[in-house]
Enzyme design. Structure first.
Site, PDB file in Angstrom:
ATOM      1  N   GLY A 167       0.840  -1.186   0.000  1.00 51.87           N
ATOM      2  CA  GLY A 167       0.000   0.000   0.000  1.00 51.87           C
ATOM      3  C   GLY A 167       0.879   1.241   0.000  1.00 51.87           C
ATOM      4  O   GLY A 167       2.032   1.181   0.431  1.00 51.87           O
ATOM      5  N   GLN A 220       3.230  10.024   0.796  1.00 52.35           N
ATOM      6  CA  GLN A 220       4.503   9.289   0.837  1.00 52.35           C
ATOM      7  C   GLN A 220       5.345   9.529  -0.411  1.00 52.35           C
ATOM      8  O   GLN A 220       6.530   9.201  -0.423  1.00 52.35           O
ATOM      9  CB  GLN A 220       4.247   7.783   0.997  1.00 52.35           C
ATOM     10  CG  GLN A 220       3.685   7.404   2.367  1.00 52.35           C
ATOM     11  CD  GLN A 220       3.536   5.896   2.478  1.00 52.35           C
ATOM     12  OE1 GLN A 220       2.544   5.337   2.022  1.00 52.35           O
ATOM     13  NE2 GLN A 220       4.522   5.255   3.066  1.00 52.35           N
ATOM     14  N   CYS A 275       6.274  -0.066   7.154  1.00 54.68           N
ATOM     15  CA  CYS A 275       5.882   1.093   6.357  1.00 54.68           C
ATOM     16  C   CYS A 275       7.048   1.498   5.478  1.00 54.68           C
ATOM     17  O   CYS A 275       8.189   1.552   5.937  1.00 54.68           O
ATOM     18  CB  CYS A 275       5.504   2.242   7.292  1.00 54.68           C
ATOM     19  SG  CYS A 275       4.994   3.730   6.419  1.00 54.68           S
ATOM     20  N   LEU A 276       6.764   1.797   4.204  1.00 57.94           N
ATOM     21  CA  LEU A 276       7.835   2.185   3.277  1.00 57.94           C
ATOM     22  C   LEU A 276       8.502   3.487   3.718  1.00 57.94           C
ATOM     23  O   LEU A 276       9.642   3.750   3.342  1.00 57.94           O
ATOM     24  CB  LEU A 276       7.278   2.328   1.857  1.00 57.94           C
ATOM     25  CG  LEU A 276       6.763   1.029   1.211  1.00 57.94           C
ATOM     26  CD1 LEU A 276       6.125   1.323  -0.143  1.00 57.94           C
ATOM     27  CD2 LEU A 276       7.881   0.002   1.063  1.00 57.94           C
ATOM     28  N   HIS A 306      -4.194   1.474   7.623  1.00 53.07           N
ATOM     29  CA  HIS A 306      -2.832   2.032   7.627  1.00 53.07           C
ATOM     30  C   HIS A 306      -2.732   3.206   6.628  1.00 53.07           C
ATOM     31  O   HIS A 306      -2.196   4.264   6.957  1.00 53.07           O
ATOM     32  CB  HIS A 306      -1.846   0.898   7.277  1.00 53.07           C
ATOM     33  CG  HIS A 306      -0.403   1.301   7.235  1.00 53.07           C
ATOM     34  ND1 HIS A 306       0.534   0.791   8.101  1.00 53.07           N
ATOM     35  CD2 HIS A 306       0.273   2.146   6.402  1.00 53.07           C
ATOM     36  CE1 HIS A 306       1.724   1.322   7.812  1.00 53.07           C
ATOM     37  NE2 HIS A 306       1.593   2.136   6.780  1.00 53.07           N
ATOM     38  N   GLU A 307      -3.275   3.008   5.427  1.00 51.64           N
ATOM     39  CA  GLU A 307      -3.170   4.059   4.393  1.00 51.64           C
ATOM     40  C   GLU A 307      -4.055   5.262   4.714  1.00 51.64           C
ATOM     41  O   GLU A 307      -3.668   6.405   4.470  1.00 51.64           O
ATOM     42  CB  GLU A 307      -3.511   3.502   3.006  1.00 51.64           C
ATOM     43  CG  GLU A 307      -2.641   2.334   2.532  1.00 51.64           C
ATOM     44  CD  GLU A 307      -1.150   2.557   2.694  1.00 51.64           C
ATOM     45  OE1 GLU A 307      -0.679   3.709   2.572  1.00 51.64           O
ATOM     46  OE2 GLU A 307      -0.436   1.576   2.965  1.00 51.64           O
ATOM     47  N   HIS A 314      -2.289   7.437   7.026  1.00 54.19           N
ATOM     48  CA  HIS A 314      -1.306   8.294   6.351  1.00 54.19           C
ATOM     49  C   HIS A 314      -1.966   9.571   5.836  1.00 54.19           C
ATOM     50  O   HIS A 314      -1.410  10.657   5.959  1.00 54.19           O
ATOM     51  CB  HIS A 314      -0.696   7.575   5.133  1.00 54.19           C
ATOM     52  CG  HIS A 314       0.517   6.751   5.454  1.00 54.19           C
ATOM     53  ND1 HIS A 314       1.618   7.264   6.088  1.00 54.19           N
ATOM     54  CD2 HIS A 314       0.801   5.450   5.204  1.00 54.19           C
ATOM     55  CE1 HIS A 314       2.533   6.303   6.228  1.00 54.19           C
ATOM     56  NE2 HIS A 314       2.064   5.198   5.697  1.00 54.19           N
TER      57      HIS A 314
HETATM   58 ZN   LIG Z   1       2.918   3.308   5.645  1.00 57.27          ZN
END
Ligand SMILES: [Zn+2]
Length: 178
Positions: free
Chosen positions: A46, A51, A94-95, A136-137, A140
């Site tokens: 995701g 991001q 998380c990226l 999670h997204e 963000h």
């Molecule tokens: Zn993340």
């Protein structure tokens, strides 16, 4: 399409609340396509627009991991209307926070409202991994990280690591400005 640089924890844009998308145009489709390519290159499941340094309320999810064969999907203006079921723990990463994986408690089911890339509105009940990724997204897009959801003790144990990531993020920002 293009693979975009992924912003890291400490970058101020990741604390900003996303702006609602009003135009469902070619630029939005291009943004989603770039995000999907970036997510796949980074082997993520995701990715939210902030991001990759963008402010609109858009995230992409590799739903193929959940429903076999399904292509990655864009969720525009996603809002979680309802959370239900048990609180369950699951190890998240998380990226934007490399090399940090921690168990996060979340509700197992959600009802989400979102628009697709044409602007059509959908309401969908999700559970399991899809519910997890969408929570999670959506976090963000509200400027929230999964580490914010950990206990104060866990966060304290991570603080050095997070500080180091944030310092690197600020350095990258300064370099890119030059
Ligand atoms: Zn993340």
């Amino acid at each position: 399409m293009a693979v975009l640089a992924i912003r890291k924890y400490g970058d101020p844009i990741l604390r900003k609340k996303a702006i609602k998308v009003a135009e469902f145009d070619a630029a939005l489709q291009q943004a989603a396509a770039n995000m999907i390519e970036t997510m796949q290159a980074a082997k993520g499941i995701g990715l939210a627009a902030n991001q990759v340094g963008q402010t609109h309320a858009l995230c992409v999810v590799d739903v193929g991991l959940i429903t076999e064969g399904a292509p990655p999907q864009a969720f525009v203006n996603p809002v979680i209307l309802q959370e239900s079921g048990k609180e369950v723990g699951y190890e998240e990463g998380c990226l934007s926070i490399p090399d940090v994986n921690e168990e996060v408690m979340r509700k197992e089911r959600i009802l989400i409202r979102y628009q697709d890339l044409t602007g059509a509105e959908h309401e969908q009940e999700c559970e399991g991994t899809l519910a997890r990724v969408l929570q999670h997204e959506t976090d963000h897009l509200n400027g929230v990280f999964f580490v914010d959801r950990l206990s104060p003790l866990r966060r304290k144990l991570l603080s050095k690591k997070l500080k180091a990531i944030a310092e690197e993020a600020m350095q990258e920002l300064r370099q890119n400005r030059r």
